[in-house]
Design a protein around this motif. Structure first.
Motif, PDB file in Angstrom:
ATOM      1  N   PRO A 156      12.506   7.725  -0.025  1.00  0.00           N
ATOM      2  CA  PRO A 156      11.531   6.774   0.521  1.00  0.00           C
ATOM      3  C   PRO A 156      11.913   6.208   1.883  1.00  0.00           C
ATOM      4  O   PRO A 156      11.040   6.017   2.748  1.00  0.00           O
ATOM      5  CB  PRO A 156      11.489   5.676  -0.545  1.00  0.00           C
ATOM      6  N   ARG A 157      13.194   5.968   2.118  1.00  0.00           N
ATOM      7  CA  ARG A 157      13.593   5.350   3.387  1.00  0.00           C
ATOM      8  C   ARG A 157      13.416   6.287   4.572  1.00  0.00           C
ATOM      9  O   ARG A 157      13.458   5.839   5.725  1.00  0.00           O
ATOM     10  CB  ARG A 157      15.041   4.864   3.308  1.00  0.00           C
ATOM     11  N   GLU A 191       7.727  15.850   2.600  1.00  0.00           N
ATOM     12  CA  GLU A 191       7.734  14.486   2.058  1.00  0.00           C
ATOM     13  C   GLU A 191       8.183  14.476   0.600  1.00  0.00           C
ATOM     14  O   GLU A 191       8.835  13.532   0.142  1.00  0.00           O
ATOM     15  CB  GLU A 191       6.341  13.860   2.181  1.00  0.00           C
ATOM     16  N   LEU A 231       8.712   2.960  -5.989  1.00  0.00           N
ATOM     17  CA  LEU A 231       9.408   4.201  -5.648  1.00  0.00           C
ATOM     18  C   LEU A 231      10.907   4.007  -5.819  1.00  0.00           C
ATOM     19  O   LEU A 231      11.465   2.997  -5.388  1.00  0.00           O
ATOM     20  CB  LEU A 231       9.102   4.597  -4.188  1.00  0.00           C
ATOM     21  N   LEU A 249      10.704   8.045   5.083  1.00  0.00           N
ATOM     22  CA  LEU A 249       9.277   8.170   5.345  1.00  0.00           C
ATOM     23  C   LEU A 249       8.768   6.946   6.095  1.00  0.00           C
ATOM     24  O   LEU A 249       9.371   5.868   6.054  1.00  0.00           O
ATOM     25  CB  LEU A 249       8.503   8.313   4.027  1.00  0.00           C
ATOM     26  N   GLN A 282       3.316   6.745   4.912  1.00  0.00           N
ATOM     27  CA  GLN A 282       3.680   7.835   4.001  1.00  0.00           C
ATOM     28  C   GLN A 282       4.182   7.284   2.665  1.00  0.00           C
ATOM     29  O   GLN A 282       3.864   7.817   1.599  1.00  0.00           O
ATOM     30  CB  GLN A 282       4.744   8.720   4.640  1.00  0.00           C
ATOM     31  N   ARG A 283       4.970   6.215   2.721  1.00  0.00           N
ATOM     32  CA  ARG A 283       5.448   5.609   1.474  1.00  0.00           C
ATOM     33  C   ARG A 283       4.281   5.070   0.646  1.00  0.00           C
ATOM     34  O   ARG A 283       4.269   5.208  -0.579  1.00  0.00           O
ATOM     35  CB  ARG A 283       6.444   4.485   1.778  1.00  0.00           C
ATOM     36  N   GLN A 284       3.310   4.462   1.316  1.00  0.00           N
ATOM     37  CA  GLN A 284       2.178   3.935   0.560  1.00  0.00           C
ATOM     38  C   GLN A 284       1.344   5.062  -0.042  1.00  0.00           C
ATOM     39  O   GLN A 284       0.851   4.954  -1.165  1.00  0.00           O
ATOM     40  CB  GLN A 284       1.312   3.042   1.456  1.00  0.00           C
ATOM     41  N   ILE A 318      10.616  11.762  -3.301  1.00  0.00           N
ATOM     42  CA  ILE A 318       9.265  11.400  -3.728  1.00  0.00           C
ATOM     43  C   ILE A 318       8.764  12.350  -4.828  1.00  0.00           C
ATOM     44  O   ILE A 318       8.196  11.915  -5.831  1.00  0.00           O
ATOM     45  CB  ILE A 318       8.308  11.430  -2.529  1.00  0.00           C
ATOM     46  N   PRO A 359       5.754  -0.578  -1.221  1.00  0.00           N
ATOM     47  CA  PRO A 359       5.897   0.597  -2.087  1.00  0.00           C
ATOM     48  C   PRO A 359       7.283   0.746  -2.682  1.00  0.00           C
ATOM     49  O   PRO A 359       7.457   1.495  -3.659  1.00  0.00           O
ATOM     50  CB  PRO A 359       5.561   1.766  -1.153  1.00  0.00           C
ATOM     51  N   TYR A 360       8.300   0.053  -2.131  1.00  0.00           N
ATOM     52  CA  TYR A 360       9.624   0.145  -2.719  1.00  0.00           C
ATOM     53  C   TYR A 360       9.657  -0.395  -4.146  1.00  0.00           C
ATOM     54  O   TYR A 360      10.578  -0.100  -4.909  1.00  0.00           O
ATOM     55  CB  TYR A 360      10.638  -0.613  -1.864  1.00  0.00           C
TER      56      TYR A 360
END
Length: 282
Positions: free
Chosen positions: A152-153, A147, A105, A155, A159-161, A111, A101-102
């Motif tokens: 992103p880091r 959230e 994002l 989560l 959660q990131r996905q 987010i 996901p990075y």
């Protein structure tokens, strides 16, 4: 009065993609065809090098096919993505969620702000309307205010996905392509994300193209499965039929690789080595 049939979300016919490596032509995808109906889910299955990720990249315009045609809701996508309008139109039609996901994002902002920027880019100018839509999208994927404010880091992987899925859904695409989108997650988190995808598909009518090496994942979400090997289609059938009676030895090998009680990975390696390449296309 006869009602006109609803056009397919995706119609892919005769798709071909080649690369040149060290003066040698490598065929990544060869004569691939399929149709995706509204609300349907297609799994494209194969190992690394099968051509499934190249296919995903062509569907979203990150790669251009050498031959063949892609129609989105009955219309060809913009041939050129050089202009802003063409890029936005393509993104509006088909979105992709990557394994990592990075890739989608922004690591520097929260987010909620990431999703807000997508909405603003696609023409939603009213800040209050954007804020409400961000909350709606995050709620749809099971995330909340905490959230939304997080980088992103901060989560978890799941959660990131989920956040990446929310970002993709922000433009209300007709088709969502998921390229190994759950392969890096723990099994329990995989199940949560797959349930989420099933719910979104049911509630919105979006079409899913799930690219995976894992038949167990495809079985969980998809109606049909297309098995690729060296760029070519070996089987394309309803998932239940394909899993119950796989016709090709390669499909049987993939199915045997799905862990189950008594599963022996050493036996899979032995069977892979003994599989006669002359029985496989390509």
């Amino acid at each position: 009065m006869t009602t006109a049939p609803t056009p397919a979300l995706l119609q892919v016919s005769g798709l071909r993609k080649t690369y040149r490596t060290g003066g040698t032509e490598v065929v990544a995808v060869d004569d691939l065809s399929f149709t995706l109906r509204p609300g349907a889910a297609l799994g494209i299955v194969g190992e690394s090098g099968s051509g499934k990720t190249t296919t995903a990249r062509m569907l979203v315009g990150l790669e251009r096919p050498d031959a063949g045609r892609i129609l989105v809701q009955g219309e060809p996508p913009a041939d050129s993505v050089r202009g802003r309008a063409a890029r936005l139109a393509r993104a509006k039609a088909v979105q992709i969620v990557f394994q990592d996901p990075y890739l989608s994002l922004d690591a520097r902002i929260g987010i909620g702000a990431t999703i807000d920027s997508v909405l603003r880019l696609h023409g939603l100018r009213d800040p209050a309307a954007r804020a409400a839509r961000v909350r709606e999208l995050l709620s749809q994927v099971g995330l909340g205010d905490r959230e939304a404010a997080a980088l992103p880091r901060h989560l978890s992987g799941g959660q990131r996905q989920r956040a990446a899925i929310a970002r993709a859904l922000a433009v209300e695409p007709a088709v969502l392509v998921l390229d190994e989108a759950v392969s890096a997650l723990d099994v329990s988190v995989q199940a949560q994300v797959l349930n989420l995808l099933s719910d979104i598909r049911r509630d919105t009518g979006i079409g899913l193209v799930l690219v995976s090496h894992d038949l167990a994942v495809v079985r969980y979400v998809c109606d049909e499965a297309l098995v690729m090997y060296r760029g070519r289609t070996l089987e394309h059938r309803p998932v239940a039929e394909l899993l119950a009676e796989p016709r090709d030895p390669y499909t049987r090998l993939l199915l045997a690789s799905v862990p189950r009680p008594g599963w022996d990975p050493d036996s899979i390696g032995s069977r892979r080595r003994s599989l006669d390449p002359k029985n496989l296309p390509g």
